[in-house]
Design a protein around this motif. Structure first.
Motif, PDB file in Angstrom:
ATOM      1  N   ALA A  21       0.836  -1.201   0.000  1.00 43.21           N
ATOM      2  CA  ALA A  21       0.000   0.000   0.000  1.00 43.21           C
ATOM      3  C   ALA A  21       0.875   1.256   0.000  1.00 43.21           C
ATOM      4  CB  ALA A  21      -0.930  -0.002   1.217  1.00 43.21           C
TER       5      ALA A  21
ATOM      6  N   ARG B  46       3.879   1.645  -1.191  1.00 44.65           N
ATOM      7  CA  ARG B  46       4.528   1.864  -2.497  1.00 44.65           C
ATOM      8  C   ARG B  46       3.518   2.240  -3.556  1.00 44.65           C
ATOM      9  NH1 ARG B  46       8.842   3.072   0.095  1.00 44.65           N
ATOM     10  NH2 ARG B  46       9.868   1.304   1.092  1.00 44.65           N
ATOM     11  N   LYS B  47       2.334   1.677  -3.461  1.00 45.45           N
ATOM     12  CA  LYS B  47       1.322   2.095  -4.435  1.00 45.45           C
ATOM     13  C   LYS B  47       0.968   3.562  -4.211  1.00 45.45           C
ATOM     14  CE  LYS B  47      -3.050   1.147  -6.669  1.00 45.45           C
ATOM     15  NZ  LYS B  47      -4.246   0.323  -6.794  1.00 45.45           N
ATOM     16  N   ALA B  48       0.891   3.951  -2.950  1.00 45.82           N
ATOM     17  CA  ALA B  48       0.575   5.358  -2.645  1.00 45.82           C
ATOM     18  C   ALA B  48       1.654   6.281  -3.203  1.00 45.82           C
ATOM     19  CB  ALA B  48       0.437   5.544  -1.134  1.00 45.82           C
ATOM     20  N   GLN B  49       2.887   5.773  -3.289  1.00 49.12           N
ATOM     21  CA  GLN B  49       3.969   6.598  -3.827  1.00 49.12           C
ATOM     22  C   GLN B  49       3.982   6.620  -5.353  1.00 49.12           C
ATOM     23  OE1 GLN B  49       7.188   4.723  -1.497  1.00 49.12           O
ATOM     24  NE2 GLN B  49       7.687   6.769  -0.739  1.00 49.12           N
ATOM     25  N   LEU B  50       3.790   5.441  -5.941  1.00 44.37           N
ATOM     26  CA  LEU B  50       3.876   5.366  -7.405  1.00 44.37           C
ATOM     27  C   LEU B  50       2.590   5.794  -8.093  1.00 44.37           C
ATOM     28  CD1 LEU B  50       5.850   2.190  -8.469  1.00 44.37           C
ATOM     29  CD2 LEU B  50       6.594   4.553  -8.354  1.00 44.37           C
ATOM     30  N   TYR B  51       1.467   5.482  -7.471  1.00 45.35           N
ATOM     31  CA  TYR B  51       0.174   5.880  -8.012  1.00 45.35           C
ATOM     32  C   TYR B  51      -0.567   6.683  -6.941  1.00 45.35           C
ATOM     33  CZ  TYR B  51       0.970   2.441 -11.726  1.00 45.35           C
ATOM     34  OH  TYR B  51       1.490   1.729 -12.779  1.00 45.35           O
ATOM     35  N   PRO B  52      -0.129   7.911  -6.715  1.00 42.22           N
ATOM     36  CA  PRO B  52      -0.733   8.674  -5.609  1.00 42.22           C
ATOM     37  C   PRO B  52      -2.090   9.265  -6.004  1.00 42.22           C
ATOM     38  CG  PRO B  52       1.032   9.935  -6.625  1.00 42.22           C
ATOM     39  CD  PRO B  52       0.910   8.660  -7.405  1.00 42.22           C
ATOM     40  N   VAL B  53      -3.061   8.396  -6.188  1.00 46.37           N
ATOM     41  CA  VAL B  53      -4.366   8.838  -6.679  1.00 46.37           C
ATOM     42  C   VAL B  53      -5.003   9.841  -5.709  1.00 46.37           C
ATOM     43  CG1 VAL B  53      -6.647   8.110  -7.428  1.00 46.37           C
ATOM     44  CG2 VAL B  53      -4.685   6.628  -7.808  1.00 46.37           C
ATOM     45  N   GLY B  54      -4.964   9.472  -4.433  1.00 50.91           N
ATOM     46  CA  GLY B  54      -5.603  10.370  -3.461  1.00 50.91           C
ATOM     47  C   GLY B  54      -4.629  10.778  -2.374  1.00 50.91           C
ATOM     48  N   MET B  55      -3.332  10.704  -2.673  1.00 51.29           N
ATOM     49  CA  MET B  55      -2.327  10.912  -1.623  1.00 51.29           C
ATOM     50  C   MET B  55      -1.397  12.061  -2.005  1.00 51.29           C
ATOM     51  SD  MET B  55      -3.225   8.543   0.558  1.00 51.29           S
ATOM     52  CE  MET B  55      -1.871   8.066   1.626  1.00 51.29           C
ATOM     53  N   ARG B  56      -1.964  13.249  -1.997  1.00 47.65           N
ATOM     54  CA  ARG B  56      -1.231  14.448  -2.358  1.00 47.65           C
ATOM     55  C   ARG B  56      -0.080  14.720  -1.388  1.00 47.65           C
ATOM     56  NH1 ARG B  56      -2.597  20.185  -4.216  1.00 47.65           N
ATOM     57  NH2 ARG B  56      -1.175  21.377  -2.931  1.00 47.65           N
TER      58      ARG B  56
END
Ligand SMILES: Cc1cc2nc3c(=O)[nH]c(=O)nc-3n(C[C@H](O)[C@H](O)[C@H](O)COP(=O)(O)OP(=O)(O)OC[C@H]3O[C@@H](n4cnc5c(N)ncnc54)[C@H](O)[C@@H]3O)c2cc1C
Ligand code: SF4
Ligand code: SF4
Ligand code: SF4
Ligand code: SF4
Lengths: 290, 456, 291
Positions: free
Chosen positions: C108, C110-120
């Motif tokens: 989670a 790494r996904k938040a880092q590579l695909y920061p859809v809602g993680m500004r």
């Protein structure tokens, strides 16, 4: 040097020598400097401009992007071009109002003129708050049908969320650049990176917190990490006994939670390269530490 | 014989609008209509029946440039309707958020304004995106100011674009002492930059004002008229910084003084476009022979205060609260720059006063009995009034009088007497943020009649 | 990819006795965060604090060593640490976030880092991600049943739980041990774990678990440049006692075996899902694979 777009367009499309993107990248060994910029623009439909502000929230990175990688050829908010030109990548913000010919026409024009159409933000992808529109308001009471752009044209790629994040927009811009102008290896990386976002575009034009129920928990896939709760822009998700509890009366249908959930997609070929890709983007943006 | 020229769409502001201009033989505007073409998403109507918690989240999405104003005006209208007083520390967090948003918004507007302006001492328009100096340094400073504003928005508001922390009854979370210290450092850093930026912008704007002639983008130079962008309408503002609501003892906005007319009664009727200029930058004006019908096309109504359109925004605030008096398009632009330092000083004051261990949520949040509550928030572009009736936790009625809607008719008047080729400069002075101006409602029939009489 | 990429693997334990005393295993997680906190490498860390129910973890942002110490030990039920990932950078004001989590939680991150859809502006603030090995996890109620029904220990009087050597063990305040065979816990495993293909937190900066090392020691994989850098500094500061992994029993062999078992078993499950529940016309999607 008269005004932004004319200036940008006339500028010889060359990349300054100080960008060491190729050497820095572990995931690629290509040495050939990449010469041209891609062309891109912003098409504003029924959105709030928050998506565009988010792009601008790359702060200094915005200049780097425009200096080296992207000719920003269309954007009513930032530049003086009045009609949708041809471009490589069109970032479309907002849903499309079916009851206004102008909007529908502009969207069709965008599809015709662009290689890649990106639905930028929850409104363009899923309708977001405009899904609730029911018309009946002055001075255009007949404006009631607001559709995600994918219901009217073919869309290549989704960036969900409200607002979508500066980083996600940046990642897509850099990957689109590599896809169109990079070496074979860079193209391959960009394709793998962009694929899940392209799959999202194929998945459909509806999103809601309910997706966590339908497509994650109802599928026995949730493991309770809580990332969905962190990503929800309206705090509609609480973690209760390790699983998300969605307050659907708060949800605005932006699609962030499902797309962010590690159990919606987790393309390990790309995610495993997280260090290399993070460095690649940092190097491209001139923010790499070393 | 006057001619009709249309610029559509106008550029370098947010949203879709156009200008329909009646000009005389010298090319001077005799009557101008500036109107929104942005589809009406109908926030006021879709709100009915939804929970009072969700509606402000939706109205935040009215505008991504000043979402804080819409969030706070929406929430505080709900709070006013249900009679819910919020704790002091929640209020302070909201003030911090308000300052942060104004800082970012004014800075963003600089980017949209600069291409009309010249590097002082030269005849070169400023392209904010050029890598060349001295512009790049200024552009960096603008982005730095925005970064400071948006980062403060992240900390105090959860998110800067559509803040998630504010809620009916206060805020979800207070911040930690570490976060408070960080805010303080950011504000201190911003204060220095904001002053520099203000001084730079005022120099540039005054330089423009003192020129005999000017051009839009790479268009031809046109002689300016003396009273460029003047109007004789009044001003409206409720507070130099924050806002006012029907919960306040000292009320500074009065619903009974507000009326509204539909575009039919305000804008021009159907007419043929009789003049065009394919060389107008960039893409030319609408070809002659086409038809324009502002009455029918306009997407917004016209709100009146004491029966007339009024100007809202930086100059209105400075005129009412600080005796500022500088007319014309540049007077408004300069007023905006003068608000820069206060964004930071007021932020620092609020940070100082914030008790990080204080509660930020009201003990009790009533569900509402359907009474009218309103909040007038001083958004970057002017007074943003939201009016709401909440009953049993649900929104029974909602109306938004957003800044750009107030400014549309006032700006239309300010076009008179200017050369048509420079009309967009006036429009941009008002910093239009058009997506907000897409939901207007005529509330009550009797008021409408009054309004129409007053206009005739 | 059974053990993921790593730069080095050692058996280690914290040198700080008070950390070790409260630790689940070698006190690696807490010692590393405490060091990083002291050095300003992190401003705080998201760890498992005490929730409303006994032994129910709840994510907290720890910014002091006291808070880190209070969150030590393993709670075998779900702790959604990622739920605080954004808030840590918001109202908590952290610029450098530490976070501990299971392998899926590292995915989670790494996904938040590579695909920061809602993680500004969150990804760039994650300064140290520590992963803990994980075979499976349990919903609170399953964990309650295992402890109270099978092992006959009230949650309130339990002092420590542990999984190892094929058993789930509960230790009481008075030193008694109560055990149940792991195979009976299967019924209580959260279903989402059955598609999990990572045992040793391949995506963490540093990952650790008991398996492979002697009691009181932990097996540690140092995986990323960032992890390597911090680990080296912590070693130089004398935070850990280490032994080469080749010299300890049962060593990497067991880790590899368990990881392989987990992946094989779950891969089979993933494959089965692709067809399970599909309607005759192929339109159903029940229990389809997410991969
Ligand atoms: C569900 C689960 C299953 C595990 N399975 C295995 C296994 O099969 N093999 C193996 O070798 N190790 C496993 N572990 C890891 C092991 O139990 C220890 O957590 C690990 O060795 C760290 O111990 P330590 O002494 O270094 O850390 P300590 O200093 O004791 O710190 C442990 C840290 O983990 C955090 N934590 C506790 N519970 C949770 C939770 N539920 N979710 C997230 N974080 C938590 C604490 O807050 C603390 O920060 C598992 C852990 C969990 C939570
Ligand atoms: S997705 Fe959100 S930020 Fe983007 S246009 Fe829609 S409401 Fe605005
Ligand atoms: S629950 Fe939140 S993140 Fe998910 S779609 Fe709704 S608003 Fe978006
Ligand atoms: S992000 Fe996905 S896996 Fe994680 S808690 Fe939410 S729904 Fe479950
Ligand atoms: S088995 Fe996998 S999915 Fe389940 S808790 Fe452990 S790491 Fe997460």
């Amino acid at each position: 040097m008269v005004q932004p777009v004319a200036e940008v367009v006339e500028k010889p499309a060359e990349k300054p020598g100080d960008v060491k993107i190729e050497q820095k990248v572990e995931v690629t060994k290509e040495e050939k400097p990449v010469a041209e910029k891609i062309t891109a623009g912003h098409v504003h439909l029924s959105g709030c401009t928050g998506c565009l502000v988010s792009l601008a929230d790359n702060y200094e990175g915005l200049f780097k992007l425009l200096d080296d990688y992207v000719d920003w050829v269309y954007d009513l908010t930032l530049a003086d071009v009045r009609h949708v030109p041809e471009m490589d990548v069109a970032f479309v913000e907002g849903s499309v109002c079916l009851n206004q010919d102008l909007a529908v026409e502009e969207l069709r024009e965008t599809r015709k003129n662009s290689k890649i159409v990106v639905a930028l933000g929850g409104c363009a992808c899923y309708g977001n708050v405009t899904r609730f529109g029911r018309g009946g308001q002055w001075n255009q009471p007949s404006h009631e049908a607001f559709l995600p752009i994918g219901d009217v044209i073919d869309v290549d790629l989704y960036i969900p969320g409200c607002a979508p994040t500066p980083q996600q927009i940046l990642h897509v811009a850099v990957m689109a650049y590599l896809l169109l102008k990079g070496s074979d290896e860079q193209k391959e990386l960009a394709t793998s990176y962009l694929k899940p976002l392209m799959d999202l575009a194929k998945r459909g034009t509806e999103a809601c917190g309910c997706d966590l129920m339908f497509d994650v928990i109802n599928q026995s896939l949730c493991m309770g990490c809580g990332l969905c709760a962190a990503s929800c822009p309206v705090r509609a998700i609480d973690m209760v006994f390790g699983k998300p509890q969605i307050d659907t009366s708060l949800c605005i249908k932006c699609g962030a939670c499902y797309a962010q959930c590690p159990r919606s997609f987790l393309n390990m070929d790309v995610i495993n390269e997280f260090e290399g890709i993070t460095e690649l983007v940092a190097a491209a943006m001139g923010t790499g530490g070393e | 014989m006057s001619k009709v020229v249309e610029i559509s769409p106008t550029t370098r502001h947010e949203g879709h609008t156009k200008l329909v201009l009646k000009v005389n033989d010298e090319g001077i505007i005799e009557r101008g209509d500036w109107l929104s073409l942005t589809p009406v998403r109908g926030i006021e109507k879709l709100a009915i029946g939804k929970s009072m918690h969700q509606v402000p989240k939706i109205s935040s999405r009215v505008c991504g440039i000043c979402p804080v104003a819409h969030t706070l005006a929406g929430i505080e209208a709900m709070e006013a309707s249900i009679c819910c007083e919020i704790p002091e520390d929640a209020y302070l967090l909201r003030v911090i958020l308000q300052c942060a948003n104004r800082l970012h918004s004014h800075a963003l507007h600089n980017i949209l304004t600069l291409p009309d302006m010249y590097l002082p001492g030269t005849d070169t328009h400023i392209n904010p995106f050029t890598p060349e100096e001295p512009v790049r340094t200024v552009a960096r400073r603008i982005q730095k100011l925005r970064e400071i504003g948006q980062t403060v928005g992240e900390i105090a508001g959860g998110e800067p674009i559509h803040p998630s922390n504010p809620r009916v009854g206060g805020m979800y979370k207070n911040i930690t002492p570490r976060a408070k210290a960080k805010l303080y450092d950011l504000a201190k850093e911003g204060a220095v930059l904001a002053r520099e930026q203000m001084e730079f912008m005022i120099t540039v704007l005054k330089d423009w004002e003192n020129r005999e002639a000017a051009s839009v983008a790479n268009g031809p130079e046109v002689a300016k008229t003396e009273k460029f962008g003047y109007h004789d309408q009044g001003y409206m503002a409720v507070d130099p910084l924050y806002g006012n609501s029907s919960l306040d003892v000292d009320q500074r906005w009065f619903p009974e003084r507000w009326t509204e007319v539909r575009p039919w009664d305000w804008y021009m009727g159907e007419m043929e476009i009789t003049m065009d200029d394919p060389n107008y930058p960039i893409g030319g004006t609408t070809p002659a022979g086409a038809m324009a019908w502002p009455q029918m096309e306009a997407c917004t109504g016209v709100p009146l205060y004491d029966g007339v359109p009024v100007e809202v925004g930086p100059r209105a605030r400075l005129s009412i609260f600080r005796n500022y008096d500088h007319k014309g398009a540049m007077g408004l632009q300069i007023a905006r720059q003068m608000e820069y330092p206060d964004c930071l000083y007021s932020m620092i004051e609020a940070i100082d006063a914030l008790d990080t261990s204080g509660s930020v949520l009201a003990d009790e949040i009533p569900q509402g009995d359907g009474s009218l509550g309103w909040c007038a928030n001083e958004a970057p572009r002017g007074t943003d009034v939201h009016l709401a009736k909440v009953k049993d936790g649900k929104v029974a009625w909602y109306s938004l009088l957003v800044p750009t809607t107030w400014n549309f008719p006032t700006c239309s008047r300010a076009l008179e007497g200017a050369p048509w080729q420079l009309a967009e400069v006036i429009v941009r002075a008002y910093d239009p943020c058009v997506s907000c101006a897409t939901h207007m409602l005529v509330v009550d029939e009797s008021k409408k009649v009054v309004a129409q009489k007053l206009v005739q | 990819m059974v053990l993921g990429n790593y730069k080095q693997c050692v058996s280690a334990r914290a040198t700080d006795r008070s950390i070790l005393a409260r630790a689940q295993d070698g006190g690696i997680v807490t010692q590393l965060f405490a060091f990083a906190l002291d050095e300003g490498i992190i401003d705080g860390a998201i760890v498992a604090g005490q929730g409303e129910q006994p032994w129910q973890p709840e994510p907290i942002v720890a910014t002091t060593k006291q808070e880190l110490f209070a969150a030590q030990g393993t709670r075998y039920n779900i702790c959604p640490n990622m739920a605080l990932l954004k808030e840590a950078t918001r109202s908590y004001g952290l610029d450098k976030v530490g976070v501990v989590g299971t392998p899926c939680q590292m995915q989670a991150v790494r996904k938040a880092q590579l695909y920061p859809v809602g993680m500004r502006y969150v990804g760039d603030k994650i300064a140290l991600a520590v992963g803990i090995f994980c075979m499976e996890n349990f919903p609170y109620q399953g964990f309650e049943a295992m402890t109270e029904d099978f092992c006959n220990v009230k949650l309130e009087s339990a002092a420590k739980m542990d999984i190892g050597k094929g058993k789930y063990s509960v230790y009481t305040e008075r030193g008694a041990v109560s055990q149940m065979p792991l195979k009976h816990t299967l019924k209580f495993v959260q279903p989402g774990c059955h598609v999990c293909l990572d045992y040793v937190a391949n995506l963490a900066d540093v990952s650790t678990g008991s398996v492979g090392s002697p009691d009181g020691w932990s097996t540690v994989f140092v995986r990323t440049k960032n992890g390597d850098d911090i680990w080296a500094k912590a070693m130089a500061a004398g935070c850990f006692e280490t032994k080469p992994i080749e010299e300890v029993k049962p060593g990497l062999e067991l880790v590899t075996k368990l990881a392989t078992d987990k992946i094989t078993k779950n891969q089979k499950h993933v494959d089965e899902r692709a067809t399970f529940g599909v309607r005759a016309d192929g339109s159903g999607k029940a229990l389809r694979s997410y991969l």
